[in-house]
Design a protein around this motif. Structure first.
Motif, mmCIF file in Angstrom:
data_model
loop_
_atom_site.group_PDB
_atom_site.id
_atom_site.type_symbol
_atom_site.label_atom_id
_atom_site.label_comp_id
_atom_site.label_asym_id
_atom_site.label_seq_id
_atom_site.Cartn_x
_atom_site.Cartn_y
_atom_site.Cartn_z
ATOM 1 N N LEU A 108 0.822 -1.208 0.000
ATOM 2 C CA LEU A 108 0.000 0.000 0.000
ATOM 3 C C LEU A 108 0.855 1.257 0.000
ATOM 4 C CD1 LEU A 108 -2.609 1.626 0.311
ATOM 5 C CD2 LEU A 108 -2.603 1.047 2.755
ATOM 6 N N GLU A 109 1.809 1.328 0.917
ATOM 7 C CA GLU A 109 2.528 2.584 1.114
ATOM 8 C C GLU A 109 3.611 2.817 0.063
ATOM 9 O OE1 GLU A 109 3.897 2.844 5.128
ATOM 10 O OE2 GLU A 109 1.886 2.606 5.972
ATOM 11 N N ASP A 110 4.349 1.769 -0.297
ATOM 12 C CA ASP A 110 5.440 1.934 -1.258
ATOM 13 C C ASP A 110 4.978 1.751 -2.700
ATOM 14 O OD1 ASP A 110 6.909 2.148 1.045
ATOM 15 O OD2 ASP A 110 8.029 0.284 0.785
ATOM 16 N N GLY A 111 4.073 0.798 -2.906
ATOM 17 C CA GLY A 111 3.649 0.494 -4.269
ATOM 18 C C GLY A 111 2.452 1.296 -4.731
ATOM 19 N N PHE A 112 1.370 1.266 -3.946
ATOM 20 C CA PHE A 112 0.094 1.817 -4.403
ATOM 21 C C PHE A 112 -0.048 3.322 -4.238
ATOM 22 C CE2 PHE A 112 -4.317 3.031 -3.662
ATOM 23 C CZ PHE A 112 -4.971 2.458 -4.743
ATOM 24 N N MET A 113 0.194 3.820 -3.044
ATOM 25 C CA MET A 113 -0.129 5.222 -2.775
ATOM 26 C C MET A 113 0.610 6.216 -3.675
ATOM 27 S SD MET A 113 -0.623 4.999 1.380
ATOM 28 C CE MET A 113 -0.834 6.760 1.633
ATOM 29 N N PRO A 114 1.877 5.972 -4.037
ATOM 30 C CA PRO A 114 2.530 6.929 -4.943
ATOM 31 C C PRO A 114 1.918 6.972 -6.341
ATOM 32 C CG PRO A 114 4.160 5.614 -3.761
ATOM 33 C CD PRO A 114 2.833 4.974 -3.527
#
Length: 389
Positions: A108-114
């Protein structure tokens, strides 16, 4: 961000509901997994090692796009594009908090949110607050061992929810219903047990609502995951779901997977039979709960990859030795989506949940494999269209 609030004109002007697919983020390297399973381990290892356990059993399931690292933003950008071009509007991320910190959050934080905002997709947290046990894979005849406890005391509940407020709820791609950020919670009895009582849990949830509002994020929409049948060995059983949802002050309810409501009487239970019982159950659930119920559609079910493959497969052992859903074709899935669309239209449901984007080791995933290709995704596009948020 488009508000997915429903119209009052059911017949002509209700907008298409948000189609939210649950996302299980165990396909990237996590330090705790490495401690338990070895350097570089991800759940892809179970997918790769799955074998047919009886004649005609469809295993292994092979991802068409390979065994990708979901924490890689480029990989996740491709997933987002595949989802949105097929009518999936949101990922509902299974989210975990154990021993004072998040777990499996890098997808979520490293892959998706950006990449989410540019990709035109939304997301919400499905707080999977159950115990984490040794089922990756489960050895027949061995006891269930709790590796992490899902019940949180008041201090840890506040730490986890402060993290949500700080990291997620204010993100421009966070999913809202009626202008309110959505938080789903998986196991309501575990919530109460961890906090000491149902009254204490209600007080903590009310305090969470205040903290979300004080952060300038508006009123929180709490969505309960409800179930009639337990699946995971660590799930709470024998509780009054409607009573808990009302006592805890939830705003709506939905389901995670059909097998939480429908028994599978055969080793290979036909998809059509499960789908019919599940769809009939939506009306029952809507009548039992004092809050709106949003329908859930499930792609399939086969948790055999989570068993040690050299063990005899015996559903009498219990999860993950369970009966399966067979004949889970895109065509049958499409019929279930049609029923969900009709129910959503009739009930003004702003959300339809799908299990799942990538529950590969439970045999329920939208991501393309080498058998059905993009067939299940194409059925979402056919039924719900390319509705954009």
């Amino acid at each position: 961000m488009t508000d997915s609030s429903p119209s009052h004109d059911k017949k002509s002007s209700s907008p298409s509901p948000t189609v939210g697919a649950y996302y299980f983020p165990n396909y990237h390297v996590d330090p705790r997994n490495e401690d338990w399973h070895g350097t570089g381990w991800t759940e892809w290892e179970l997918v790769k090692r799955a074998e047919p356990r009886w004649d005609g059993h469809q295993q292994p399931r092979i991802p068409l796009r390979g065994y990708e690292d979901e924490a890689d933003p480029a990989v996740m950008a491709d997933k987002i594009a595949m989802a949105t071009t097929h009518g999936v509007n949101a990922f509902l991320f299974d989210w975990y908090w154990y021993s004072g910190r998040p777990y499996l959050q890098r997808a979520l934080e490293d892959g998706f949110m950006p990449r989410a905002e540019a990709g035109g997709i939304q997301f919400a947290l499905m707080w999977a607050n159950h115990d984490w046990t040794n089922i990756h894979p489960m050895k027949r005849g061995t006891p269930q061992t709790i590796q992490e406890h899902g019940g949180l005391d008041a201090d840890q509940f506040r730490a986890a929810t402060d993290y949500m407020i700080d990291q997620y709820f204010g993100h421009p791609s966070y999913l809202h219903i009626d202008g309110r950020p959505v938080l789903q919670i998986y196991d309501l009895p575990t919530l109460g047990h961890g906090l000491g009582s149902i009254d204490a849990a209600r007080a903590s949830l009310d305090d969470l609502r205040k903290r979300v509002a004080n952060a300038g994020l508006g009123d929180l929409h709490l969505n309960a995951i409800v179930k009639d049948v337990t699946v995971l060995p660590q799930e709470s059983a024998g509780f009054d779901g409607p009573g808990l949802v009302a006592a805890l002050g939830f705003d709506s309810a939905t389901s995670y997977v059909w097998v939480h409501h429908v028994e599978l009487p055969e080793l290979e239970t036909p998809y059509s039979a499960v789908a019919e019982e599940a769809a009939d159950g939506w009306e029952v659930l809507a009548s039992r709960y004092s809050v709106p119920y949003y329908p859930n559609v499930t792609v399939g079910w086969d948790s055999s990859p989570r068993t040690v493959q050299s063990d005899l497969f015996d559903p009498a052992q219990g999860y993950p030795h369970t009966n399966t859903i067979a004949e889970a074709t895109p065509a049958e899935f499409g019929k279930a989506l049609e029923r969900a669309s009709a129910f959503a239209q009739q009930s003004d449901s702003p959300l339809v949940t799908i299990n799942a984007w990538n529950e590969w080791t439970e045999g329920t995933y939208l991501e393309p494999d080498t058998v059905h290709l993009h067939g299940h995704l194409e059925e979402i596009l056919r039924v719900f269209g390319g509705h954009k948020l």
